[in-house]
Write a protein that holds these residues in place. Sequence first.
Motif, PDB file in Angstrom:
ATOM      1  N   ARG A  43      81.946  71.995  76.587  1.00 26.52           N
ATOM      2  CA  ARG A  43      83.248  71.995  75.902  1.00 26.52           C
ATOM      3  C   ARG A  43      84.214  72.981  76.549  1.00 26.52           C
ATOM      4  O   ARG A  43      85.411  72.704  76.651  1.00 26.52           O
ATOM      5  CB  ARG A  43      83.059  72.337  74.428  1.00 26.52           C
ATOM      6  CG  ARG A  43      82.443  71.190  73.653  1.00 26.52           C
ATOM      7  CD  ARG A  43      82.357  71.512  72.195  1.00 26.52           C
ATOM      8  NE  ARG A  43      81.765  70.396  71.469  1.00 26.52           N
ATOM      9  CZ  ARG A  43      81.255  70.504  70.264  1.00 26.52           C
ATOM     10  NH1 ARG A  43      81.255  71.672  69.647  1.00 26.52           N
ATOM     11  NH2 ARG A  43      80.740  69.455  69.677  1.00 26.52           N
ATOM     12  N   GLY A  55      85.614  71.447  79.622  1.00 29.15           N
ATOM     13  CA  GLY A  55      86.230  70.143  79.415  1.00 29.15           C
ATOM     14  C   GLY A  55      85.500  69.016  80.133  1.00 29.15           C
ATOM     15  O   GLY A  55      86.127  68.053  80.578  1.00 29.15           O
ATOM     16  N   SER A  59      83.086  67.101  78.831  1.00 32.26           N
ATOM     17  CA  SER A  59      82.346  66.253  77.886  1.00 32.26           C
ATOM     18  C   SER A  59      82.381  64.788  78.290  1.00 32.26           C
ATOM     19  O   SER A  59      81.377  64.082  78.157  1.00 32.26           O
ATOM     20  CB  SER A  59      82.873  66.437  76.466  1.00 32.26           C
ATOM     21  OG  SER A  59      84.247  66.131  76.406  1.00 32.26           O
ATOM     22  N   GLN A  60      83.505  64.307  78.788  1.00 31.72           N
ATOM     23  CA  GLN A  60      83.604  62.904  79.195  1.00 31.72           C
ATOM     24  C   GLN A  60      82.641  62.590  80.345  1.00 31.72           C
ATOM     25  O   GLN A  60      82.011  61.530  80.367  1.00 31.72           O
ATOM     26  CB  GLN A  60      85.042  62.562  79.587  1.00 31.72           C
ATOM     27  CG  GLN A  60      85.326  61.082  79.629  1.00 31.72           C
ATOM     28  CD  GLN A  60      85.129  60.400  78.271  1.00 31.72           C
ATOM     29  OE1 GLN A  60      85.291  61.006  77.222  1.00 31.72           O
ATOM     30  NE2 GLN A  60      84.736  59.145  78.305  1.00 31.72           N
TER      31      GLN A  60
END
Length: 181
Positions: free
Chosen positions: A72, A75, A77-78
């Motif tokens: 997280r 960034g 996570s995707q």
Amino acid sequence: LANGMYLVTVLIVCAASNYWFCLCFIPILAIFYRVQSQFRSASRDLKRMEGVTRSPVYSSFEESLNGLASIRAFGASQRFIQAHHRAVNDNGRFFFAYWIASRWLAIRLDAVSTLVVASVSLLTAAVAASGVVMEPSIIGLALVYAIQGTTPCWISFSVCPQLTLSMHTLRYRPASVDCAL
């Protein structure tokens, strides 16, 4: 063992009603064995590949849970979600291929079981047409046993290879994994 004894009983009852059935039983047994051996070799490989592709699913899930704060924070996570989806899709391909192979076996076993019932029926009709008097109760019993013999055949030729594959998978499980048996 119980299924094997039931299959022997089916053979004895069908042979008692019409001894010509013994000649038909040998090729039918060969067909059963060939179908089962084809399934066993294919399913062993599919189950092994399914197990190999299952490992990345568990490891990516574990990595995501352990590093959730870092994922997280950066960034990412995707990217982790996509990697997990790829691993699940890879595993799903082999999982469904294994179950398709199981359905292939079930269809073949049903067809051969139908062949057993048809051979008992046709041989009985042929013997009766030749003028030999046959006891109707014995013919009915042979037909009932031939029809009910499909379930033990399916169990013997389908579930036993699956049990063997499961035991084979368990044998090669890493020792570091705790199993709750």
